[in-house]
Design a protein around this motif. Sequence first.
Motif, PDB file in Angstrom:
ATOM      1  N   ARG A  36      18.992  14.034  19.939  1.00  9.42           N
ATOM      2  CA  ARG A  36      20.109  14.681  19.412  1.00  9.42           C
ATOM      3  C   ARG A  36      20.357  16.073  19.475  1.00  9.42           C
ATOM      4  N   ARG A  37      19.320  16.719  19.422  1.00 11.08           N
ATOM      5  CA  ARG A  37      19.133  18.223  19.878  1.00 11.08           C
ATOM      6  C   ARG A  37      19.755  18.288  21.153  1.00 11.08           C
ATOM      7  N   GLY A  38      19.415  17.853  22.142  1.00  6.55           N
ATOM      8  CA  GLY A  38      20.143  18.052  23.579  1.00  6.55           C
ATOM      9  C   GLY A  38      21.629  17.885  23.481  1.00  6.55           C
ATOM     10  N   ALA A  39      22.218  17.108  22.510  1.00  2.99           N
ATOM     11  CA  ALA A  39      23.588  16.958  22.637  1.00  2.99           C
ATOM     12  C   ALA A  39      24.023  17.960  21.822  1.00  2.99           C
ATOM     13  N   GLU A  74      17.986  27.853  18.010  1.00  2.42           N
ATOM     14  CA  GLU A  74      18.674  27.447  16.753  1.00  2.42           C
ATOM     15  C   GLU A  74      18.701  25.672  16.838  1.00  2.42           C
ATOM     16  N   ASN A  75      18.825  25.128  18.082  1.00  2.00           N
ATOM     17  CA  ASN A  75      18.806  23.634  18.309  1.00  2.00           C
ATOM     18  C   ASN A  75      17.436  23.099  18.414  1.00  2.00           C
ATOM     19  N   VAL A  76      16.300  23.943  18.283  1.00  2.00           N
ATOM     20  CA  VAL A  76      14.994  23.301  18.128  1.00  2.00           C
ATOM     21  C   VAL A  76      14.689  23.354  16.756  1.00  2.00           C
ATOM     22  N   TYR A  77      14.885  24.449  16.101  1.00  2.00           N
ATOM     23  CA  TYR A  77      14.753  24.827  14.829  1.00  2.00           C
ATOM     24  C   TYR A  77      15.742  25.361  13.967  1.00  2.00           C
ATOM     25  N   GLU A  78      15.866  24.639  12.697  1.00  2.00           N
ATOM     26  CA  GLU A  78      17.095  25.053  11.684  1.00  2.00           C
ATOM     27  C   GLU A  78      17.315  26.656  11.792  1.00  2.00           C
ATOM     28  N   GLY A  79      16.181  27.230  11.365  1.00  2.00           N
ATOM     29  CA  GLY A  79      16.195  28.648  11.358  1.00  2.00           C
ATOM     30  C   GLY A  79      16.285  29.532  12.556  1.00  2.00           C
TER      31      GLY A  79
END
Length: 344
Positions: free
Chosen positions: A68-71, A129-134
Amino acid sequence: MERGRRAALGLALAALLAGPWPGARAVEPVTVGLALAGAAASALTGLVSYSRLYCYFAPCCLQGPGARRGAALEEDLDRKLFGQHLVKKVVIKAVAGFLNNPNPKKPLTLSLHGWTGTGKNLVSKIIAENVYEGGLNSKFVHQFVSTLHFPHLQNVTQYKDQLQSWIRGNVSACARSVFIFDEMDKMHAGLIDSIKPFLDYYEELDGVSYRKAIFIFLSNAGAEKITEVALDFWRRGKSREELGLRDLEASVSVSVFNNKNSGFWHSSLIDRNLIDYFVPFLPLEYKHVKMCIRVELESRGYMADEDIVDRVASEMTYFPKEERIYSDKGCKTVYTKLDFYYDL
């Protein structure tokens, strides 16, 4: 539904934390917290596992796959990055593929090259940002700026030891740590080679595996070669989008390796093929600058006034002097130029 579950879990934890817990003072606070979270997880059996429960209330090191992070990464790059078809293609495949690989053979290493304002910092921010929310503020993302963190040539030996210790400690705490090195073109030669063992194909080093970490390097070095190739394509009447990674990657790596003013000068990271991708950022054209201006206006809550968009884009300076094809600052000064037209 999700909000209700979180509220229920929060109440359960609050009740458990309220005690009483005999002997709690004799135990390290972190241990107590983990024990309580474990008790909460047991009390809520069937709702959520311990690790998932913990991650509802505190930042967690990424453990699962990143499909989902890839998308989401692709969507963010499409919305925010302009004129960089090569960057989008490489970054999406490299990052998504790496996050979805449960057993990578080595850490992912990306080296981003191009002029100021072409999007290098933006892309590293989007990846974080796409690996970690912060994003860049996550405790699992670590950013180094050469002129700030490694300023003095006489301290290079000390910097090497500190850098190794910092990476070892953070990867020990979170295998999916992200490390970003900015201003590689200003880093003292030889310093970056101190992290070579962490980027190699080792199962473990002193009991620590670095294979799931991500390393991103940002540099202006190689920008001249990128512009040279792009300009040659333009003068031969070829479309910008016809440029392939094969047209640039090898020449950029050689250029950076032989540049005495680069932190990669004669670096073992390049010599040993430990950098997975040299990602070229093409110089931006007039149309791309206009896209940046529109996005900046929208981020400020304004409708894109095309008259102002044209005026701001026209005020930027372009090169070569005769053709005036590429913006010499990319999109870097768009923000300050818009301040002139709006009372912010």
